[in-house]
Design an enzyme around this catalytic site. Structure first.
Site, PDB file in Angstrom:
ATOM      1  N   LYS A 166       0.842  -1.213   0.000  1.00  0.00           N
ATOM      2  CA  LYS A 166       0.000   0.000   0.000  1.00  0.00           C
ATOM      3  C   LYS A 166       0.874   1.259   0.000  1.00  0.00           C
ATOM      4  O   LYS A 166       0.665   2.170  -0.795  1.00  0.00           O
ATOM      5  CB  LYS A 166      -0.911   0.019   1.238  1.00  0.00           C
ATOM      6  CG  LYS A 166      -1.600   1.351   1.469  1.00  0.00           C
ATOM      7  CD  LYS A 166      -2.496   1.333   2.677  1.00  0.00           C
ATOM      8  CE  LYS A 166      -1.835   1.716   3.963  1.00  0.00           C
ATOM      9  NZ  LYS A 166      -1.582   3.158   4.142  1.00  0.00           N
ATOM     10  N   ASN A 167       1.855   1.293   0.897  1.00  0.00           N
ATOM     11  CA  ASN A 167       2.631   2.526   1.059  1.00  0.00           C
ATOM     12  C   ASN A 167       3.620   2.780  -0.077  1.00  0.00           C
ATOM     13  O   ASN A 167       4.207   3.857  -0.150  1.00  0.00           O
ATOM     14  CB  ASN A 167       3.370   2.520   2.406  1.00  0.00           C
ATOM     15  CG  ASN A 167       2.409   2.754   3.564  1.00  0.00           C
ATOM     16  OD1 ASN A 167       1.217   3.032   3.344  1.00  0.00           O
ATOM     17  ND2 ASN A 167       2.912   2.645   4.781  1.00  0.00           N
ATOM     18  N   ARG A 177      -4.956  10.310   4.417  1.00  0.00           N
ATOM     19  CA  ARG A 177      -3.958  11.361   4.566  1.00  0.00           C
ATOM     20  C   ARG A 177      -2.916  11.362   3.453  1.00  0.00           C
ATOM     21  O   ARG A 177      -2.352  12.398   3.113  1.00  0.00           O
ATOM     22  CB  ARG A 177      -3.243  11.204   5.913  1.00  0.00           C
ATOM     23  CG  ARG A 177      -4.100  11.490   7.116  1.00  0.00           C
ATOM     24  CD  ARG A 177      -3.236  11.358   8.332  1.00  0.00           C
ATOM     25  NE  ARG A 177      -1.952  11.974   8.089  1.00  0.00           N
ATOM     26  CZ  ARG A 177      -1.688  13.247   8.279  1.00  0.00           C
ATOM     27  NH1 ARG A 177      -2.607  14.048   8.759  1.00  0.00           N
ATOM     28  NH2 ARG A 177      -0.490  13.735   8.007  1.00  0.00           N
ATOM     29  N   CYS A 235      -5.256  12.802  12.898  1.00  0.00           N
ATOM     30  CA  CYS A 235      -5.959  11.542  12.717  1.00  0.00           C
ATOM     31  C   CYS A 235      -5.834  10.781  14.021  1.00  0.00           C
ATOM     32  O   CYS A 235      -5.168  11.235  14.948  1.00  0.00           O
ATOM     33  CB  CYS A 235      -5.422  10.753  11.540  1.00  0.00           C
ATOM     34  SG  CYS A 235      -3.858   9.990  11.830  1.00  0.00           S
ATOM     35  N   ARG A 274       0.072  14.615  13.231  1.00  0.00           N
ATOM     36  CA  ARG A 274       0.584  14.416  11.872  1.00  0.00           C
ATOM     37  C   ARG A 274       0.578  15.677  10.996  1.00  0.00           C
ATOM     38  O   ARG A 274      -0.126  15.756   9.982  1.00  0.00           O
ATOM     39  CB  ARG A 274      -0.178  13.281  11.181  1.00  0.00           C
ATOM     40  CG  ARG A 274      -0.038  11.985  11.920  1.00  0.00           C
ATOM     41  CD  ARG A 274      -0.738  10.854  11.257  1.00  0.00           C
ATOM     42  NE  ARG A 274       0.059  10.231  10.205  1.00  0.00           N
ATOM     43  CZ  ARG A 274      -0.320   9.138   9.554  1.00  0.00           C
ATOM     44  NH1 ARG A 274      -1.460   8.582   9.828  1.00  0.00           N
ATOM     45  NH2 ARG A 274       0.453   8.604   8.636  1.00  0.00           N
ATOM     46  N   PRO A 275       1.382  16.676  11.364  1.00  0.00           N
ATOM     47  CA  PRO A 275       1.463  17.881  10.529  1.00  0.00           C
ATOM     48  C   PRO A 275       2.169  17.613   9.190  1.00  0.00           C
ATOM     49  O   PRO A 275       2.777  16.556   9.015  1.00  0.00           O
ATOM     50  CB  PRO A 275       2.290  18.854  11.376  1.00  0.00           C
ATOM     51  CG  PRO A 275       3.014  18.017  12.357  1.00  0.00           C
ATOM     52  CD  PRO A 275       2.262  16.730  12.521  1.00  0.00           C
ATOM     53  N   VAL A 276       2.054  18.570   8.249  1.00  0.00           N
ATOM     54  CA  VAL A 276       2.739  18.426   6.957  1.00  0.00           C
ATOM     55  C   VAL A 276       3.691  19.608   6.724  1.00  0.00           C
ATOM     56  O   VAL A 276       3.978  19.978   5.594  1.00  0.00           O
ATOM     57  CB  VAL A 276       1.736  18.282   5.775  1.00  0.00           C
ATOM     58  CG1 VAL A 276       1.046  16.928   5.809  1.00  0.00           C
ATOM     59  CG2 VAL A 276       0.706  19.407   5.763  1.00  0.00           C
ATOM     60  N   ASP A 277       4.175  20.198   7.827  1.00  0.00           N
ATOM     61  CA  ASP A 277       5.033  21.381   7.718  1.00  0.00           C
ATOM     62  C   ASP A 277       6.305  21.123   6.914  1.00  0.00           C
ATOM     63  O   ASP A 277       6.805  22.007   6.224  1.00  0.00           O
ATOM     64  CB  ASP A 277       5.384  21.908   9.121  1.00  0.00           C
ATOM     65  CG  ASP A 277       6.020  20.839   9.987  1.00  0.00           C
ATOM     66  OD1 ASP A 277       5.399  19.761  10.168  1.00  0.00           O
ATOM     67  OD2 ASP A 277       7.134  21.046  10.472  1.00  0.00           O
ATOM     68  N   GLN A 278       6.832  19.892   6.979  1.00  0.00           N
ATOM     69  CA  GLN A 278       8.087  19.606   6.261  1.00  0.00           C
ATOM     70  C   GLN A 278       7.863  19.578   4.748  1.00  0.00           C
ATOM     71  O   GLN A 278       8.741  19.970   3.982  1.00  0.00           O
ATOM     72  CB  GLN A 278       8.695  18.278   6.719  1.00  0.00           C
ATOM     73  CG  GLN A 278       9.050  18.240   8.185  1.00  0.00           C
ATOM     74  CD  GLN A 278      10.018  19.336   8.566  1.00  0.00           C
ATOM     75  OE1 GLN A 278      11.103  19.471   7.981  1.00  0.00           O
ATOM     76  NE2 GLN A 278       9.631  20.148   9.528  1.00  0.00           N
ATOM     77  N   ASP A 292       4.513   0.740  12.132  1.00  0.00           N
ATOM     78  CA  ASP A 292       3.366   0.025  11.562  1.00  0.00           C
ATOM     79  C   ASP A 292       3.302  -1.445  11.999  1.00  0.00           C
ATOM     80  O   ASP A 292       2.348  -2.137  11.646  1.00  0.00           O
ATOM     81  CB  ASP A 292       3.389   0.117  10.027  1.00  0.00           C
ATOM     82  CG  ASP A 292       2.947   1.490   9.530  1.00  0.00           C
ATOM     83  OD1 ASP A 292       2.507   2.309  10.352  1.00  0.00           O
ATOM     84  OD2 ASP A 292       3.055   1.748   8.317  1.00  0.00           O
ATOM     85  N   ILE A 298       7.248   7.307  17.174  1.00  0.00           N
ATOM     86  CA  ILE A 298       6.888   8.046  15.950  1.00  0.00           C
ATOM     87  C   ILE A 298       5.573   8.808  16.096  1.00  0.00           C
ATOM     88  O   ILE A 298       5.482   9.977  15.746  1.00  0.00           O
ATOM     89  CB  ILE A 298       6.781   7.087  14.736  1.00  0.00           C
ATOM     90  CG1 ILE A 298       8.034   6.218  14.603  1.00  0.00           C
ATOM     91  CG2 ILE A 298       6.498   7.855  13.444  1.00  0.00           C
ATOM     92  CD1 ILE A 298       9.262   6.891  14.096  1.00  0.00           C
ATOM     93  N   ARG A 344      -8.629  -0.673   4.350  1.00  0.00           N
ATOM     94  CA  ARG A 344      -7.766   0.358   3.784  1.00  0.00           C
ATOM     95  C   ARG A 344      -6.383  -0.208   3.467  1.00  0.00           C
ATOM     96  O   ARG A 344      -5.689   0.321   2.604  1.00  0.00           O
ATOM     97  CB  ARG A 344      -7.593   1.525   4.774  1.00  0.00           C
ATOM     98  CG  ARG A 344      -8.814   2.409   4.913  1.00  0.00           C
ATOM     99  CD  ARG A 344      -8.478   3.641   5.744  1.00  0.00           C
ATOM    100  NE  ARG A 344      -7.156   4.121   5.398  1.00  0.00           N
ATOM    101  CZ  ARG A 344      -6.206   4.449   6.273  1.00  0.00           C
ATOM    102  NH1 ARG A 344      -6.430   4.398   7.553  1.00  0.00           N
ATOM    103  NH2 ARG A 344      -5.029   4.859   5.865  1.00  0.00           N
TER     104      ARG A 344
END
Ligand code: UD1
Length: 417
Positions: free
Chosen positions: A22-23, A93, A117, A122-126, A305, A327, A397
């Site tokens: 999936k990933n 996400r 979530c 889980r920010p996306v600042d990077q 995971d 994490i 999912r």
């Protein structure tokens, strides 16, 4: 809402085939946005997240032809709608992965902010910081990231933390930038390498994927290619833990052993016998597992995971285990559910102390996120009596045909509405 009913107590025996990852599939699907030509993708897992991503790409203007559930041809000749709406991003996400390629290819992207979530903020600042360093103008308004750039420019980007989708987004964006981009403190996950292989097949110039410094020399355009998605190491690990916890004997075909080191080390420590051949791994467990301590960290260390699945095995292992999650800040939601099955677990901050007991009791439990759901399935397999797992859409999912595969391994499992 669908539920799974599992009759516990029998060891897993038999063989199954591992699906595509999936990933790895999700970023590779997004790579199709980088070219006008057709990207053919094979070994695609048939999962909810994959169909959501295909729907997202389609509504942007990508032509999607599915030859069969595991093979798709994507042609993004004209991208008329460079938008990822909230309704789609909130269910997945990983939709943030369209940001980099869309911006690089069309000069514009409007992507809903993913928000938090269940497992953490889980920010996306990077992702944003990296694209700004490459010259993008980014505004955040009404819950959307609005990004524009005439042509991104290569630069040196040092990421503040190791982020998998952050690395993938910036690597994709850099393939079409002017000049060279150097990503430092990059994620070393095998899925990043799989994406880099796909991009190189499309004409990108990338070196260092799989290390923490990735160098990407931008090119004017990318072309079509065919890419075979790598096997899912988390699905492989999940079945191996299920085999070990149940005292079974299983063979997993089409697995990628070189991505499993941290997982196999912990299974050996628990007492399993493991044999690996080129594309398969087998596991045999003759005794009750021994408790294993571990600490999650970016690849090649122990994957977050796989934390929930190993924690479930520790519930019935000999001894006491200390499990530390580094994490995600809220990734012990399975603990409450496992306790309903009589598990002895204490959580202090980001550490769980799991005292092994003789047997779990079947119960009604609720899935809270993807990997937490997998841990409840493992707990159900080894519990005495019947376990009913509610909200299994989380499982769909990320695990292809899970009840079919478990049935093949001798588990009494059924899905009900
Ligand atoms: C990916 C995987 C997910 C896995 C996770 C960690 C996909 C589709 N998902 O998620 O299954 O659990 O890696 O291996 O590949 N962070 C920030 N700012 C950012 C980005 C990340 O603070 O801009 C933080 C996150 O909150 C988290 C940590 O960095 O604490 C790692 O997250 P990240 O590697 O980005 O996870 P994902 O890529 O979302």
């Amino acid at each position: 809402m669908q539920k799974l009913i599992i009759q516990g107590g029998s060891p897993l025996r038999g063989e199954i085939t591992i699906s595509g990852a999936k990933n790895a599939a999700l970023p590779v699907l997004c790579a199709s946005l980088l070219t006008r030509d057709t990207l053919q993708i094979t070994n695609l897992p048939f999962l909810k997240d994959v169909t959501t991503m295909l729907a997202l790409l389609e509504q942007m203007g990508t032509n999607v032809i599915a030859n069969n559930p595991s093979e798709v041809a994507l042609t993004a000749a004209h991208l008329s709608n460079p938008v990822a709406p909230y309704e789609m991003v909130k269910t997945m996400r990983a939709a943030i992965l369209v940001l980099g390629p869309l911006l690089a290819r069309t000069g514009e992207a409007n992507i809903s902010l993913p928000g938090g979530c269940a497992i953490g903020v889980r920010p996306v600042d990077q992702h944003i910081k990296g694209l700004q360093a490459m010259g993008a103008e980014i505004k955040i308004e009404h819950g959307y990231i609005h990004a524009v750039a005439k042509r991104l420019e290569g630069t040196r980007i040092v990421m503040d933390m190791v982020t998998v989708t952050g690395t993938e987004n910036l690597m994709m964006a850099a393939t079409l930038a002017a000049g060279t981009t150097i990503l430092e403190n990059a994620a070393r996950e095998p899925e990043v390498v799989d994406l880099a292989n796909c991009l190189v097949a499309m004409g990108a110039e990338i070196c260092g994927a799989g290390s923490d410094i990735i160098t990407i020399k931008g090119v004017k355009s990318l072309h079509g290619a065919t890419h075979h998605v790598m096997p899912d190491r988390i699905e492989t690990g999940t079945f191996l833990v299920a085999g070990a916890a149940s005292g079974g004997e299983i063979l997993l075909k089409r697995a990628c052993n070189k991505t499993l080191d941290a997982i196999l080390d912990k299974l050996l420590e628990a007492g399993a016998t493991i044999e690996t051949e080129e594309n398969q791994v087998s596991l045999k467990m003759n005794t009750k597992p021994k408790s294993v301590n571990f600490r999650t960290a970016p690849y090649p260390a122990f994957p977050t995971d796989m934390q929930a699945q190993f924690l479930a095995m520790n519930c019935i292992a000999d001894g006491t285990a200390i499990v530390t999650e580094t994490i995600f800040e809220n990734r012990f939601m399975h603990v409450q559910e496992l306790k309903r099955m009589n598990a002895n677990i204490e959580v202090e901050g980001n550490t769980a102390i799991v005292r092994g007991i003789k047997q779990l009791d079947g119960a009604n439990v609720m899935a809270t996120d993807l990997r937490a759901s997998a841990s409840l399935v493992i707990a159900g397999l080894i519990a005495q009596g019947e376990t009913v797992i509610d909200r299994i859409y989380h499982l769909d999912r990320g695990y292809e045909q899970i009840e079919k595969k478990l049935s093949q391994l001798g588990v009494q499992i059924k899905r009900i509405q």
